[in-house]
Write an enzyme that holds these catalytic residues in place. Structure first.
Site, PDB file in Angstrom:
ATOM      1  N   GLY A 269       0.814  -1.219   0.000  1.00 29.23           N
ATOM      2  CA  GLY A 269       0.000   0.000   0.000  1.00 29.23           C
ATOM      3  C   GLY A 269       0.840   1.259   0.000  1.00 29.23           C
ATOM      4  N   CYS A 270       1.914   1.231   0.778  1.00 28.39           N
ATOM      5  CA  CYS A 270       2.782   2.415   0.884  1.00 28.39           C
ATOM      6  C   CYS A 270       3.521   2.666  -0.430  1.00 28.39           C
ATOM      7  CB  CYS A 270       3.753   2.252   2.046  1.00 28.39           C
ATOM      8  SG  CYS A 270       2.872   2.051   3.626  1.00 28.39           S
ATOM      9  N   THR A 271       3.880   1.599  -1.116  1.00 21.88           N
ATOM     10  CA  THR A 271       4.529   1.732  -2.421  1.00 21.88           C
ATOM     11  C   THR A 271       3.538   2.315  -3.425  1.00 21.88           C
ATOM     12  OG1 THR A 271       6.027  -0.102  -1.942  1.00 21.88           O
ATOM     13  CG2 THR A 271       5.705   0.465  -4.274  1.00 21.88           C
TER      14      THR A 271
ATOM     15  N   ALA B 223       3.215   6.101  -2.605  1.00 20.80           N
ATOM     16  CA  ALA B 223       4.419   6.880  -2.922  1.00 20.80           C
ATOM     17  C   ALA B 223       4.630   6.986  -4.432  1.00 20.80           C
ATOM     18  CB  ALA B 223       5.644   6.258  -2.258  1.00 20.80           C
TER      19      ALA B 223
END
Length: 154
Positions: A42-44, A47
Site C-alpha cells: 500500500g505504501c509503495t 508513494a
C-alpha cells in the site's frame, strides 16, 4: 482535532534529500502524507502515485512530503528502488506523527499494535485546508490532486 488546531511545526526533520523545516517552506501549497512502512504494497502504491503526478503538483506550486517512522537509510533505499521523486521524512521519534495525531491502535495479524494510520493533510499558505484519515492508498494521489485543483479554482 479540528483543522484550525494543526499548525506546521517549526522544527527540522531529516529527509531523503537533506533537512527540512515544514514551517519554512515557501510553497503556497503543501501536502503531508503519513504512511506505515517503506516498501510495503500500500505504501509503495501511494508513494509511486504521488511521484507519478509530481509534475502536475509542481505546476500547481504544491510540495509533497511523505512521513513514516522508517530511517532515512530505509527511505533512501525505498526511493531508489521505486524511483520516487518526492521527499520522505524520517520520523523515528514520532514527533510529526504525534503532532498530527496519526498513531492509532491497529489490528496486525490478530494482534493490537500502535501504528501510523494512513493520513494526508493539505496546507495552503501554512493553514490546514483539508485532511484525510484512514486513507486507501490506491487512487489517493489522484484524489488529492483533484481536490487541490478544485480548491485553487475557488
Amino acid at each position: 482535532m479540528s483543522n484550525v488546531e494543526i499548525q506546521l511545526p517549526d522544527q527540522v526533520f531529516a529527509t531523503t534529500t537533506g533537512e527540512i523545516n515544514l514551517s519554512d517552506l515557501d510553497n503556497e501549497w503543501l501536502v503531508i502524507y503519513f504512511y506505515p512502512k517503506d516498501s510495503t504494497p500500500g505504501c509503495t502504491t501511494q508513494a509511486v502515485g504521488f511521484s507519478c503526478l509530481k509534475d502536475q503538483f509542481d505546476a500547481l506550486n504544491v510540495k509533497i512530503v511523505g512521513v513514516s517512522r522508517d530511517s532515512v537509510k530505509s527511505h533512501q533505499n525505498f526511493t531508489a528502488k521505486q524511483a520516487l521523486t518526492i521527499d520522505l521524512i524520517s520520523d523515528k521519534e514520532e514527533v510529526l506523527c504525534k503532532h498530527f495525531d496519526v498513531i492509532k491502535e491497529k489490528n496486525m495479524y490478530g494482534k493490537m499494535v500502535m501504528g501510523i494510520e494512513r493520513s494526508t493533510f493539505i496546507f495552503h499558505n501554512k493553514k490546514l485546508v483539508k485532511s484525510y484519515r484512514k486513507v486507501k492508498a490506491a487512487g489517493h494521489a489522484e484524489q488529492v490532486l483533484e481536490d487541490i485543483q478544485a480548491l485553487q479554482a475557488n
